[in-house]
Design a protein around this motif. Structure first.
Motif, PDB file in Angstrom:
ATOM      1  N   GLY B 293       0.793  -1.237   0.000  1.00 30.92           N
ATOM      2  CA  GLY B 293       0.000   0.000   0.000  1.00 30.92           C
ATOM      3  C   GLY B 293       0.818   1.276   0.000  1.00 30.92           C
ATOM      4  O   GLY B 293       0.734   2.081  -0.947  1.00 30.92           O
ATOM      5  N   PRO B 294       1.620   1.535   1.033  1.00 30.36           N
ATOM      6  CA  PRO B 294       2.384   2.789   1.061  1.00 30.36           C
ATOM      7  C   PRO B 294       3.369   2.897  -0.097  1.00 30.36           C
ATOM      8  O   PRO B 294       3.652   3.998  -0.582  1.00 30.36           O
ATOM      9  N   ALA B 318       4.599   7.092   3.671  1.00 29.00           N
ATOM     10  CA  ALA B 318       5.661   7.430   4.616  1.00 29.00           C
ATOM     11  C   ALA B 318       5.529   8.893   5.004  1.00 29.00           C
ATOM     12  O   ALA B 318       5.408   9.772   4.140  1.00 29.00           O
ATOM     13  N   ASN B 319       5.524   9.168   6.307  1.00 28.64           N
ATOM     14  CA  ASN B 319       5.205  10.524   6.743  1.00 28.64           C
ATOM     15  C   ASN B 319       6.296  11.536   6.428  1.00 28.64           C
ATOM     16  O   ASN B 319       6.034  12.729   6.329  1.00 28.64           O
ATOM     17  N   ASN B 324       4.662  14.002   0.834  1.00 29.38           N
ATOM     18  CA  ASN B 324       3.593  13.919   1.823  1.00 29.38           C
ATOM     19  C   ASN B 324       3.369  15.318   2.383  1.00 29.38           C
ATOM     20  O   ASN B 324       4.200  15.841   3.109  1.00 29.38           O
ATOM     21  N   HIS B 325       2.262  15.910   2.018  1.00 27.91           N
ATOM     22  CA  HIS B 325       1.965  17.287   2.398  1.00 27.91           C
ATOM     23  C   HIS B 325       0.801  17.390   3.366  1.00 27.91           C
ATOM     24  O   HIS B 325       0.096  18.407   3.402  1.00 27.91           O
ATOM     25  N   TYR B 491       2.341  11.287  14.313  1.00 26.03           N
ATOM     26  CA  TYR B 491       2.509  11.385  12.865  1.00 26.03           C
ATOM     27  C   TYR B 491       3.487  12.492  12.505  1.00 26.03           C
ATOM     28  O   TYR B 491       4.085  12.476  11.428  1.00 26.03           O
ATOM     29  N   ARG B 492       3.657  13.441  13.380  1.00 28.22           N
ATOM     30  CA  ARG B 492       4.473  14.610  13.068  1.00 28.22           C
ATOM     31  C   ARG B 492       5.895  14.443  13.576  1.00 28.22           C
ATOM     32  O   ARG B 492       6.830  15.016  13.019  1.00 28.22           O
TER      33      ARG B 492
END
Lengths: 117, 649
Positions: B293-294, B318-319, B324-325, B491-492
């Protein structure tokens, strides 16, 4: 219809005059201790955090905007913040809260925090 | 396994009521003691006839058969579970499935499937939900007739909303003449699935063992086909307990089924729109089902040089990927001229804001004229009653197909469309996006520092301290909890690039999901040696605290970090909002929403159930050492809990 439009116009104008008056005000003197108590009992901390750090529910309050903008946002907030009208919070109480908010410590420089790299 | 032979179905002997033996009284007992064990079944001492009274239509019973000599129905049911490669049955025990449980532990020797003991059916099914999201396959949960089903209902609902596969088996005494007086009548139903039919993908209540086998295999097939979801299969008590005699039963082989993919013509049309767009944006919903998936979402983004917004329903990208915005979600969507939504479960909510003000005003995020493409199967499995389907939202192109399965074809179609000139333009766009994303982490760290030394502990501090230790495990971890109540800090701050690094939301929002789904994820992670971390709300944990006992009893390694803000904080804010709207009582929103006075001692609670625990911790300087100690326990293969007195968000 023209009477309604006229009345609406007067209402808007009054609001603008009122807001302008508020904008022109300097921060009145506030009681920090009472402000802390109010900050924690009337729900400010729920969204802004105990030390004004903000988060997903509300922006930070550390180093707040000048008082005139602060009270405008409190009374007639933009976006989804619920309003604190004069019926529930007097001007003096707002001033107390502002005095408390002004005491929130500035954060450390993230570069000085080892694990934030 | 099945031979394709149609079996004969002779009559199965009926159980005989013990009432006959009880009526025989001491005479029968004396007679039994004078006979050998082997002769017990053949003995037929005379039984004083029950006096016939007016209106008495029951014939006197013969003596009951006391043992079975061969395979029983539950054994066959275990064969069915084994044929489907079901590794675990999670359950709070109940008499309506005593036969199947006995077969699991004695015929199946409690191995594949292994019986996992839970203290509430909500824990069982939520564990199944979390397990499936990490293992990529379902387990079976086993619930007691009617009452167990009702206990499990909320967890089944969450599983359905989140489109996670699970086989929910429910006991039932289907034949009225077989029900003991009292409780078995309260725990049986003609159509038990009615209780949950609105939120299962399919249900079955077999009339015989062969029906059961075919129904179970079909249930598994449906549960694991996109859009996935829980299924509900009734296991009749009689079928479980009766001896199988003279029957040729078979278990049909599970079909090897591909997931549905999008139509080639539609995908080609989507590719044209996306390649021609000046500023396409991809919104990744519940895309990820497997490790692919990712990787596929990243490949799609890189082929198009497009920004991706990860809706965090699963780990879709992937964060730290430069495309990835998610950090600038609204601005990115606002600037799009084409939006590709992959498996959205609330497309309206993705493309519009709905403000929690009087009248619920709504504003579009996208500009007029923005084209919308939807790829997925999420909204094809809806039922009319529960309004999970959200508002019907227009799209310029709707492609029905599992997103993860369809992405390779879409990527191929895009690659065919891209000319050398277009490639240059895409590269320029991609470079700008990468430069923008380079500034994200600086802003994240500045925000994380804001309440760094505060007490209660800030959520940023908690998440940063956990990550400081977790990053040493080489990415072999799962964050099993949702993060919206923690201001999305994991996530950050953390590095997430594997499909199991996070498992998204419950979607159903039923509180109590997190602690139990996390343990299910940990059960799946156990064989891989991965660390499972649940940043668990205090209110959520109190819905199902018994999950801690299951973790200790079965030695399932997991780290619970309790986000203890001493409230159902979401509800406190809701009440605050209404009080302010009504201009009254703005200092009373704590009534009915806070969890204090007394404060719950989560560490003592956990220790009482055999879980290593520390806390309450309200000094952030104590967090790091506490996490170190707790992770040592988890790495040894056991659960641990840290109670952190936290800022609200």
């Amino acid at each position: 219809m023209s009477r309604i439009v006229w009345m609406l116009g007067v209402g808007v104008l009054s609001g603008v005059v009122g807001l302008s008056a508020a904008l022109a005000q300097n921060a009145p003197s506030g009681n920090v201790a009472n402000g802390k108590k109010l900050y924690e009992t009337v729900g400010c901390f729920q969204c802004h955090g105990y030390v004004g750090q903000g988060g997903a529910a509300g922006p930070k309050l550390i180093d707040p905007t000048p008082y005139p903008a602060f009270i405008v946002q409190l009374r007639a907030p933009r976006q989804v913040m619920p309003p604190y009208t004069e019926r529930v919070l007097t001007d003096q109480q707002v001033a107390d809260i502002y005095a408390h908010v002004k005491t929130f410590p500035m954060p450390p420089d993230p570069a000085s925090i080892t694990i934030l790299k | 396994m099945g031979t394709g032979t149609v079996s004969k179905m002779p009559k199965i002997k009926r159980r005989q009521f013990l009432a006959g033996a009880m009526a025989a009284g001491p005479a029968a007992a004396l007679a039994a003691t004078t006979k050998s064990a082997g002769a017990v079944e053949a003995a037929r001492p005379s039984v004083p006839a029950t006096p016939q009274t007016a209106g008495d239509t029951q014939a006197p019973s013969a003596l009951p058969r006391l043992t079975t000599n061969g395979k029983v129905g539950g054994d066959f049911m275990v064969d069915c579970l084994k044929s489907l490669n079901i590794d675990y049955v999670v359950s709070c025990p109940g008499s309506t499935f005593r036969g199947l449980q006995e077969s699991i532990i004695n015929y199946g020797m409690n191995s594949k499937p292994e019986f996992i003991t839970c203290l509430h059916e909500e824990i069982s099914v939520a564990m199944g939900h979390g397990y499936a999201k990490i293992a990529g396959k379902p387990l079976a949960s086993l619930v007691h007739g009617v009452v167990g089903t009702q206990h499990a209902a909320m967890a089944i609902y969450n599983c359905y909303c989140d489109q996670a596969p699970q086989i929910v088996l429910a006991g039932n005494v289907g034949q009225g003449t077989m029900r003991r007086p009292g409780v078995e009548w309260a725990h049986s139903a003609h159509d038990q699935a009615t209780i949950v039919r609105d939120y299962v993908k399919w249900d079955d209540q077999a009339t015989n063992l062969q029906d059961f086998a075919e129904g179970l295999v079909r249930a598994y097939d449906l549960s694991t086909t996109s859009p996935m979801g829980p299924v509900f299969v009734v296991a009749d008590a009689d079928q479980q307990e009766e001896e199988i005699e003279h029957e040729k039963l078979f278990i049909p082989k599970l079909r090897k089924r591909s997931q549905p993919t999008g139509d080639a013509v539609a995908l080609a049309e989507a590719a044209k729109m996306l390649v021609a767009a000046e500023n396409p944006v991809i919104i990744a919903g519940r895309v990820t089902r497997t490790a692919a998936g990712p990787k596929l979402v990243a490949q799609l983004a890189e082929t198009l040089q497009a920004a991706v917004i990860d809706d965090r329903a699963r780990m879709s990208m992937a964060n730290r990927h430069p495309l990835n915005h998610t950090e600038r979600r609204q601005a990115a969507i606002r600037g799009a001229d084409v939006v590709l939504a992959l498996e959205p479960y609330d497309l309206y909510g993705m493309l519009n804001t709905v403000s929690d003000l009087i009248g619920r005003p709504s504003q579009p995020i996208i500009r007029p004229g923005t084209k919308v493409i939807v790829l997925g199967t999420t909204d094809t499995q809806i039922k009319p009653n529960i309004t999970l389907y959200a508002r019907y939202t227009s799209a310029d192109l709707g492609i029905t197909g599992d997103a993860e399965s369809s992405l390779p074809l879409l990527i191929q179609a895009i690659e065919k469309e891209v000319t050398p000139q277009r490639r240059t333009a895409l590269a320029t766009r991609g470079q700008k996006l990468k430069e923008q994303s380079a500034g994200f982490m600086k802003a994240v760290y500045q925000q994380a520092a804001l309440a760094w030394n505060a007490s209660p502990v800030s959520t940023a501090r908690t998440c940063a301290e956990v990550w400081e230790q977790l990053k040493t495990v080489g990415g072999e971890y799962t964050m099993s909890s949702e993060a919206n109540f923690l201001s999305e800090w994991p996530y950050r701050l953390w590095n997430m690039d594997k499909h199991y690094n996070s498992m998204g939301r419950s979607v159903g929002g039923g509180v109590g999901y997190t602690c139990s789904a996390s343990l299910g994820a940990a059960l799946a992670n156990k064989e891989h040696g991965r660390i499972t971390v649940s940043l668990n709300g205090d209110g959520d944990l109190m819905m199902s605290p018994g999950v801690l006992w299951t973790a200790a009893h079965h030695k399932i390694p997991i780290l619970y970090v309790v986000h203890n803000n001493r409230a159902y904080h979401q509800e406190t804010m809701h009440l605050q909002r209404i009080a302010q709207r009504n201009q009254r009582g703005i200092d009373r929103a704590h009534i009915g929403t806070t969890i204090d006075n007394p404060n719950i001692d989560f560490a003592t609670l956990a220790k009482s159930m055999g879980v290593y625990a520390q806390g309450p911790i309200d000094n952030p300087a104590d967090l790091g050492p506490a996490i170190t100690r707790a992770l040592e326990v988890v790495k040894r293969g056991e659960p641990a809990l840290i109670d952190v007195v936290s800022q609200p968000r």
